[in-house]
Motif scaffolding. Structure first.
Motif, PDB file in Angstrom:
ATOM      1  N   GLU A  88     -37.918  19.858  -1.613  1.00 11.63           N
ATOM      2  CA  GLU A  88     -37.655  20.473  -0.307  1.00 11.63           C
ATOM      3  C   GLU A  88     -36.215  20.949  -0.203  1.00 11.63           C
ATOM      4  OE1 GLU A  88     -40.833  17.931   2.092  1.00 11.63           O
ATOM      5  OE2 GLU A  88     -38.802  18.041   2.959  1.00 11.63           O
ATOM      6  N   ILE A  89     -35.361  20.063  -0.652  1.00 10.15           N
ATOM      7  CA  ILE A  89     -33.953  20.467  -0.581  1.00 10.15           C
ATOM      8  C   ILE A  89     -33.733  21.756  -1.359  1.00 10.15           C
ATOM      9  CG2 ILE A  89     -31.615  19.850  -1.219  1.00 10.15           C
ATOM     10  CD1 ILE A  89     -32.384  16.958  -0.862  1.00 10.15           C
ATOM     11  N   LEU A  90     -34.322  21.779  -2.518  1.00  9.03           N
ATOM     12  CA  LEU A  90     -34.129  22.958  -3.349  1.00  9.03           C
ATOM     13  C   LEU A  90     -34.697  24.196  -2.675  1.00  9.03           C
ATOM     14  CD1 LEU A  90     -34.781  21.783  -6.981  1.00  9.03           C
ATOM     15  CD2 LEU A  90     -32.681  22.536  -5.952  1.00  9.03           C
ATOM     16  N   LEU A  91     -35.903  24.033  -2.172  1.00  8.76           N
ATOM     17  CA  LEU A  91     -36.504  25.199  -1.549  1.00  8.76           C
ATOM     18  C   LEU A  91     -35.710  25.658  -0.345  1.00  8.76           C
ATOM     19  CD1 LEU A  91     -40.300  24.480  -1.811  1.00  8.76           C
ATOM     20  CD2 LEU A  91     -39.001  26.347  -2.793  1.00  8.76           C
ATOM     21  N   GLU A  92     -34.990  24.748   0.214  1.00 10.55           N
ATOM     22  CA  GLU A  92     -34.195  25.124   1.375  1.00 10.55           C
ATOM     23  C   GLU A  92     -32.968  25.918   0.941  1.00 10.55           C
ATOM     24  OE1 GLU A  92     -33.654  21.619   3.806  1.00 10.55           O
ATOM     25  OE2 GLU A  92     -31.665  22.470   4.278  1.00 10.55           O
ATOM     26  N   LYS A  93     -32.383  25.471  -0.129  1.00 11.09           N
ATOM     27  CA  LYS A  93     -31.073  26.053  -0.446  1.00 11.09           C
ATOM     28  C   LYS A  93     -31.175  27.243  -1.381  1.00 11.09           C
ATOM     29  CE  LYS A  93     -28.151  22.783   1.258  1.00 11.09           C
ATOM     30  NZ  LYS A  93     -27.749  21.562   0.569  1.00 11.09           N
ATOM     31  N   LEU A  94     -32.195  27.277  -2.201  1.00  9.91           N
ATOM     32  CA  LEU A  94     -32.255  28.365  -3.173  1.00  9.91           C
ATOM     33  C   LEU A  94     -32.373  29.756  -2.552  1.00  9.91           C
ATOM     34  CD1 LEU A  94     -34.245  27.016  -6.210  1.00  9.91           C
ATOM     35  CD2 LEU A  94     -31.916  27.818  -6.132  1.00  9.91           C
TER      36      LEU A  94
ATOM     37  N   GLU B  12     -26.717  19.015  -5.564  1.00 13.40           N
ATOM     38  CA  GLU B  12     -26.151  19.359  -4.261  1.00 13.40           C
ATOM     39  C   GLU B  12     -24.870  20.165  -4.410  1.00 13.40           C
ATOM     40  OE1 GLU B  12     -26.932  18.051  -0.920  1.00 13.40           O
ATOM     41  OE2 GLU B  12     -28.883  17.714  -1.853  1.00 13.40           O
ATOM     42  N   THR B  13     -24.018  19.675  -5.293  1.00 15.26           N
ATOM     43  CA  THR B  13     -22.740  20.382  -5.429  1.00 15.26           C
ATOM     44  C   THR B  13     -22.956  21.803  -5.899  1.00 15.26           C
ATOM     45  OG1 THR B  13     -22.524  19.432  -7.629  1.00 15.26           O
ATOM     46  CG2 THR B  13     -21.274  18.400  -5.874  1.00 15.26           C
ATOM     47  N   MET B  14     -23.998  21.955  -6.733  1.00 17.86           N
ATOM     48  CA  MET B  14     -24.196  23.317  -7.213  1.00 17.86           C
ATOM     49  C   MET B  14     -24.804  24.220  -6.153  1.00 17.86           C
ATOM     50  SD  MET B  14     -24.705  23.447 -11.137  1.00 17.86           S
ATOM     51  CE  MET B  14     -26.236  22.770 -11.612  1.00 17.86           C
ATOM     52  N   LEU B  15     -25.290  23.585  -5.122  1.00 21.62           N
ATOM     53  CA  LEU B  15     -25.951  24.400  -4.113  1.00 21.62           C
ATOM     54  C   LEU B  15     -25.060  24.711  -2.928  1.00 21.62           C
ATOM     55  CD1 LEU B  15     -29.510  22.854  -4.069  1.00 21.62           C
ATOM     56  CD2 LEU B  15     -28.880  25.171  -4.630  1.00 21.62           C
TER      57      LEU B  15
END
Lengths: 910, 190
Positions: A223-229, A178-181
């Motif tokens: 999902e989170i990743l796909l959202e933020k990337l 999260e912090t990296m995103l």
């Protein structure tokens, strides 16, 4: 001592204490030298103390250059010899983290590489390092502001990489992801962002692996990743975009698989398994060429360079690759000169040099000037079993990694760099294939503290040997070309940055410009107060106005001092005068003049006295009015001086009985004559004073004659002024008059009054003093009767009286003095009764018409020009015993000697 | 070898500059500014030797300076010169100036710029130190002054000439003319 250090460190160590003391010295140069020596001073015990001291210094350090020095020194000292002196790596990691907090440093790269180095090599410390790095990432926003190249933000890349690589030690991986995103990340430079993306993926793989039992978590994570990337897709940096895209695709694919309830854990973890080790710098070169591959043969037509690109594209951006040597044979476009060729050329060159009589052999001084620069790490410092990193310790020592001499250097280098980066990140290195040489280095322990081993292994292609011996850049020691190893990639150090020219703002003393009556001239240019070149002149302005509009004495002389640079602030007076017509014999408006006079008065009294200004001594006298004229302003109206005399006057003397039109102005007899005039002749009844001023417009001298009627009952009228012309000096008369007639003064001189009159002379020879004989004839009228009388006089025109004060600044003054066209010298010494140097200066300026160029304590330089354009420069120095030394320089020798002697006499008379 | 000799005051205004290596005009000004910048920051009790800035040649060159009242005397030298020797040279230079002009001050350097350069040339020529003995230098400078005065002749000092003429007592000189002994005619005998 720094030179001894290299060869005999033991002998230097005995002075350790002294050097440590020197560290605390006030003098920065001493501290820098002590820092240099510190290399040899450290051992395990005192390393921590020394570093602690240096950190304290860093806080106090003035100037970021010094701070940078300290920082790099700390790191170099600690990393010496494979960290042989560092016992407690936790402490070292903490130090590194603290260093990141120093603002303004340009060694972000250095710190980040250190962190990486430590984390990679010292396996035991990884956990601690990872926790620290997590903290760093969480505080990433602090660093995000400082986004310059090589800034602190570089450490973030190191932090991300460490977290990704050693993600075993992170408990809460999703939080780290999260912090990296966080969106703030996009502010960071591109390479850091790409690092983030890559490591996010690594962390994801790890977390998937960990939580392989929990599909919910995994899909949430995906999902989170796909959202933020997708945020990264929009970055302007290509690398970031690419990685983001590939990651997103992969994740999507994985999502699909995962939704089919297939365990993706094991597969993903295969992605990033295996340890990455540092690569030897010559590893790439040592890649053995596979059989059947002829590197020198051209693939395609020489023109198309696309062949090389195809090669690149063919290489798959795969995560799996079996060996290093597979796909990257280095391709060289241009054939390098072979060894024999090189040797032959060298021979030729040496031969030529021998034969050439004009060739100067190069010096045999140490060619590398790096020794004095602490920044660059010379390879001498590192022992033979050297650390070879692929992330360079120096800020840019890409040169030491690649040893290519061909002109395609940069192209190939860049490609190698890229390949290497991809190699490291994308490829999975199967450990079976590469031979590792592990040197375990264990510290000798003094305290039974945590012992860490520093891994100095590095990877080499199969069969390749370590060849650090040619770390000396493949060049012979005495090869003169070695000196060309200038590292242009280093950023400028503080002492190499050129100073930026800034405009020097100086508070100019508010020029009391309205001191028109006092004749203070100021410079237009701003100068610093200390050397305020504000020569004050007492310019005597002759205001000419004949009382009646008589034409015969209508020698209205326009006074103008063109070279004077005035300030514009004396506007009030100016404007008022401007409103009056410049010519003509309009009868004066008393009101205006008195108003102006009052203003001049006020401003004069309000003015503060600048040290360099020469106050005219005659301020107290009513008769003389000094008005400075602006060169740009149109000619001022001549005012009748008598009107100005009024301003300080309170009473009028009423003449007895007789009233004529010219009667209204009657003045008091001044108790003593004004100092700008000299007594010319006198008898019981009348005194004549004369003061001169050069009029540059018409190249003549106007003389102000002050006629004082010292009698009490006699009136003078019909006064006529005659002189006998000489070749050098002539009275300017009206053309209608004959050449020998006198000038008649139309006024009547009442008892106990004085009047002024103006006559003009033209002078042809200014270098010698001139004398004129003349006489004044007048009719006296008294109660006893009237008679015709004559008063003879001699008018003396000194050289110094005919000078024009020059208003120049000291640079121009120095130029004049330095010019080689004949400047003649003359000097003399005289003593004066007065001891106030300022006062003496003022008098000299007044009487001899000089202007002060510069004044320092008891010395002053003065300047004036003659009517014929000679420069006259003076240096007046007051010696201790109240004597004055006067040095003069001028174009003309007689002029200067006359002027100097005249000044001497002026001074002695004072 | 000495690269440059600079004298500037507390405000950075150059009073005398001598470069023994060619630099363009604006470079010279830049060097003065930079040197002033470096030197003015330093306290009076710290070391008098500095590493040079990059303009004047980089790390090989040292700046050796001394601060007298309002003036900084700065010598930029390379590594072949001894720092203490140059420090002493600065002292000799300043003492010589003081002997030649009494109570030498900044304005003297501007006013007598030719003489200052003569003195400097006696000491340093082409970047090499020639003479360090103060009495020797003073002797030479005085000799030069004398020659200058002689060459200037009577035109240089008309006042002196005039007074010399005035003091010439012509009637007395006429009386003092000694006629040579002539054989007297009266002694002739026929």
């Amino acid at each position: 001592m720094s030179k001894i250090l290299k060869t005999h460190p033991k002998s230097v160590q005995s002075h350790k204490d002294l050097v440590l003391q020197c560290l605390d010295d006030r003098d920065e140069s001493i501290r820098l030298r002590a820092l240099d020596l510190l290399y040899g001073m450290v051992n395990k015990k005192n390393l921590m103390e020394i570093v602690k001291k240096l950190m304290i210094h860093m806080d106090r350090a003035e100037g970021s250059y010094y701070r940078d020095e300290l920082l790099s020194k700390i790191i170099h000292i600690c990393s010496q010899g494979n960290y042989q002196h560092v016992t407690n790596f936790q402490w070292y990691v903490t130090i590194l983290v603290e260093l990141t907090r120093i603002e303004g440093t340009r060694h972000g790269n250095l710190i980040s590489s250190q962190m990486l180095d430590v984390a990679i090599r010292v396996s035991a410390i990884r956990e601690f390092a990872v926790s620290q790095m997590k903290n760093l990432l969480e505080n990433a926003h602090i660093f995000a502001n400082n986004c310059q190249r090589n800034g602190i933000c570089e450490v973030l890349s190191a932090a991300a990489w460490i977290c990704g690589e050693f993600s075993d030690y992170i408990e809460d991986i999703p939080a780290t992801i999260e912090t990296m995103l966080k969106p703030k990340v996009t502010i960071l430079p591109g390479h850091i962002q790409s690092m983030f993306v890559q490591n996010i993926l690594k962390l994801f793989a790890r977390s998937v692996d960990k939580e392989s039992g929990d599909p919910e978590e995994i899909s949430k994570l995906i999902e989170i990743l796909l959202e933020k990337l997708p945020l990264f897709i929009q970055s302007s940096d290509l690398e970031v975009q690419e990685r983001a895209c590939s990651s997103i695709q992969l994740l999507k694919y994985l999502q699909k698989i995962h939704n089919k309830n297939v365990d993706i854990g094991p597969e993903i973890s295969v992605l990033f398994s295996g340890t990455l080790n540092p690569v030897a710098p010559k590893a790439q070169k040592k890649v053995p060429v596979p059989d059947g591959l002829n590197l020198d043969k051209w693939i395609n037509e020489p023109i198309s360079s696309s062949s090389e690109d195809d090669e690149e594209c063919k290489k798959p951006a795969t995560f799996f690759s079996s060996s290093i040597e597979a796909t990257f044979p280095s391709k060289k476009k241009m054939p390098e000169p072979t060894e024999e060729e090189l040797a032959r050329r060298r021979e030729e060159r040496l031969q030529e040099q021998e034969n050439n009589p004009y060739y100067l052999a190069g010096s045999t001084k140490s060619p590398k000037k790096k020794t004095s620069m602490p920044m660059s790490q010379s390879t001498d410092d590192i022992p033979v079993a050297a650390i070879e990193l692929d992330v360079p310790l120096q800020i840019s020592s890409s040169k030491s990694l690649f040893n290519i001499k061909s002109s395609d250097k940069y192209l190939i280098e860049a490609r190698e760099e890229e390949r290497r980066a991809i190699e490291k990140k994308n490829k999975k290195r199967l450990s079976k294939k590469s031979k590792k040489k592990k040197n375990h280095y264990s510290d000798e322990e003094i305290e039974p503290s945590v012992q860490h081993s520093v891994n100095v292994a590095f990877d080499m292609p199969e069969g390749a040997t370590l060849s650090d011996e040619d770390a000396a850049d493949n060049k012979a020691v005495d090869d003169p070309h070695r000196m060309l190893d200038i590292n242009l990639d280093e950023p400028l150090k503080e002492n190499e940055v050129l100073p930026v020219r800034r405009h020097r703002i100086v508070d100019s003393i508010p020029n009391d410009s309205a001191d028109i009556p006092d004749g203070k001239k100021k410079k237009k240019k701003k100068k610093s107060k200390a050397e305020s070149d504000k020569p004050a002149k007492t310019e005597k302005k002759k205001k000419k106005k004949k009382k009646s509009a008589s034409t015969e004495s209508n020698l209205l002389v326009e006074e103008d001092v063109t070279i004077d640079i005035q300030n514009h602030e004396s506007i009030p007076c100016e404007e008022e005068t401007l409103s009056l017509p410049t010519q003509g014999n309009k009868p004066k408006d008393d009101l205006i003049t008195s108003k102006i006079d009052d203003q001049n008065d006020m401003n004069f009294w309000l003015s503060n006295d600048n040290e360099q200004e020469v106050k005219p001594a005659e301020q107290n006298y009513t008769e003389t009015i000094e008005v400075t004229k602006k060169s740009e302003k149109p000619k001022k109206k001549k005012k009748d001086e008598k009107k100005k005399k009024r301003r300080k006057q309170s009473d009028y003397e009423i003449a007895d009985g007789i009233t004529t039109p010219s009667m209204e102005r009657v003045e008091f007899l001044s108790p003593k004559p004004p100092s700008d005039v000299l007594l010319v002749a006198s008898n019981d009844l009348i005194k004549i004073y004369m003061g001169t001023k050069v009029n540059r417009q018409s190249n003549s001298v106007s003389a102000k004659l002050l006629l004082q009627n010292s009698s009490e009952r006699t009136t003078f009228k019909d006064m006529e002024f005659t002189v006998i012309d000489t070749t050098n000096i002539k009275l300017l008369r009206e053309p209608s008059n004959g050449n020998h007639e006198g000038i008649k003064f139309p006024f009547v001189l009442q008892p106990l009054s004085e009047r002024e009159a103006f006559v003009n002379f033209s002078i042809s020879n200014v270098v010698k003093p001139q004398k004129l004989k003349g006489s004044l004839s007048y009719i006296t009228k008294s109660s006893e009767g009237s008679s015709l009388e004559k008063l003879d006089f001699k008018l003396k025109f000194d050289c110094s009286m005919l000078l024009i004060p020059g208003n120049i600044d000291s640079a121009a003054f120095s130029n004049i003095l330095a010019s080689t066209d004949s400047m003649v010298k003359h000097s003399s010494e005289c003593s004066s009764k007065k001891s106030d140097f300022n006062q003496i200066l003022k008098d000299i300026c007044l009487r001899a018409r000089f202007s002060i160029v510069e004044k320092i304590d008891a010395t002053a330089s003065l300047y004036a020009t003659s009517m014929e354009g000679h420069h006259v420069c003076l240096l007046i120095k007051q010696m201790g015993n109240s004597s004055l030394v006067i040095d003069g320089k001028s174009n003309d020798s007689s002029l200067i000697s006359n002027v100097v002697s005249e000044i001497c006499s002026i001074v002695s008379q004072m | 070898m000495i690269k440059a000799i600079l004298v500037f005051n507390n405000h950075g205004k150059p009073r005398m500059m001598k470069f023994y290596q060619y630099y363009a005009e604006d470079m010279q000004q830049q060097i003065v500014r930079e040197t002033f910048h470096l030197v003015s920051k330093r306290d009076d009790s710290v070391c008098n030797f500095l590493e040079g800035g990059t303009l004047i040649g980089g790390s090989d060159f040292k700046i050796i300076y001394r601060h007298y009242a309002t003036l900084y005397f700065v010598f930029c030298v390379d590594s072949s010169e001894s720092e203490l020797g140059i420090l002493d040279l600065i002292q000799v230079f300043v003492e010589t100036l003081d002997k030649c002009f009494e109570n030498v001050c900044e304005l003297d350097l501007i006013f007598h710029v030719d003489k200052v350069h003569y003195i400097l040339s006696e000491m340093v020529m082409g970047g090499m130190v020639l003479e360090t003995n103060m009495t020797e230098i003073l002797t030479r400078v005085n000799e030069q002054d004398k020659i200058e005065k002689e060459e200037a002749g009577i035109t240089a000092a008309p006042a002196r000439a005039v007074s010399a003429v005035k003091e010439m007592n012509l009637p007395q000189k006429i009386k003092d003319i000694k006629l040579p002994e002539l054989p007297s005619i009266g002694g002739l005998k026929f």
